[in-house]
Design an enzyme around this catalytic site. Sequence first.
Site, PDB file in Angstrom:
ATOM      1  N   HIS A   1      -3.401  -5.775   0.982  1.00 18.66           N
ATOM      2  CA  HIS A   1      -2.716  -6.002   2.250  1.00 18.66           C
ATOM      3  C   HIS A   1      -2.658  -7.488   2.621  1.00 18.66           C
ATOM      4  CE1 HIS A   1      -2.420  -1.819   3.864  1.00 18.66           C
ATOM      5  NE2 HIS A   1      -3.424  -1.609   3.031  1.00 18.66           N
TER       6      HIS A   1
ATOM      7  N   GLU B   1      -0.779  -8.830   4.816  1.00 17.41           N
ATOM      8  CA  GLU B   1      -0.585  -8.945   6.262  1.00 17.41           C
ATOM      9  C   GLU B   1      -1.906  -8.918   7.021  1.00 17.41           C
ATOM     10  OE1 GLU B   1      -0.865  -4.482   5.851  1.00 17.41           O
ATOM     11  OE2 GLU B   1      -0.386  -6.227   4.611  1.00 17.41           O
TER      12      GLU B   1
ATOM     13  N   CYS C   1       0.841  -1.197   0.000  1.00 18.01           N
ATOM     14  CA  CYS C   1       0.000   0.000   0.000  1.00 18.01           C
ATOM     15  C   CYS C   1       0.883   1.257   0.000  1.00 18.01           C
ATOM     16  CB  CYS C   1      -0.975  -0.049   1.168  1.00 18.01           C
ATOM     17  SG  CYS C   1      -2.408   1.057   0.972  1.00 18.01           S
TER      18      CYS C   1
END
Length: 229
Positions: free
Chosen positions: A194, A196, A86
């Site tokens: 994302h 994660e 990002c």
Amino acid sequence: MKFAVLVFPGSNCDIDCYKAVEDTVGEPVDYVWHTATDLSPYDCILVPGGFSYGDYLRCGAISRFAPVMKEVAKAAAEGKYILGICNGFQILTEAGLLPGALRRNLSMKFRCHDTVLKVANNQTPFTKDYAAGEEIIIPIAHGEGNYYCDDETLARLQANNQIVFTYKDNPNGSVTDIAGICNEQGNVLGMMPHPERAVDALLGTDDGKRMFTSILNAWRDRHGAASIR
């Protein structure tokens, strides 16, 4: 293997990245402040999402001048793994470590929801545990995720198989549905979604987990160690 998670003023996904490393591969991981001038102890550097320096000027435009970015460029040249997520992707383009730029979403709205990605290249250190063409669910959260490059750069990305992820349903207007690209050497990856935030089924999807196992397995392959499966 040792991971670094960079922290800029305004980073807000650094903790997510740190916990993702702990929860997926259990390897040593440190927070590294933006003023750091030595990344030599680390094998993989994560440049997290957020709003570094408040996203003033342009997203990532100030962070690219932080002292640590000289070390990131050095690590990339040495073949270490660099993952920008990002805002981290935006920083890597501003720093010239990846081509192109991220512009305002075509809708001019902040988009925050799950997206379906296609694994366009599973031959990178970040995607080796995925199948070619596999569709995975990874969330997005961005207002400036509209990837742009000129026709010459796009042709080069396509010729060199540098387009790593594409959107099934483009949420931001990115050229040819691009969600993530790598450098020509394949050791630097930038992506807007994302991973994660997608490492546990409790979060709705654990499709991001294999990105972190891919990195570890690529490092182990390089060093002649047994892979994890």
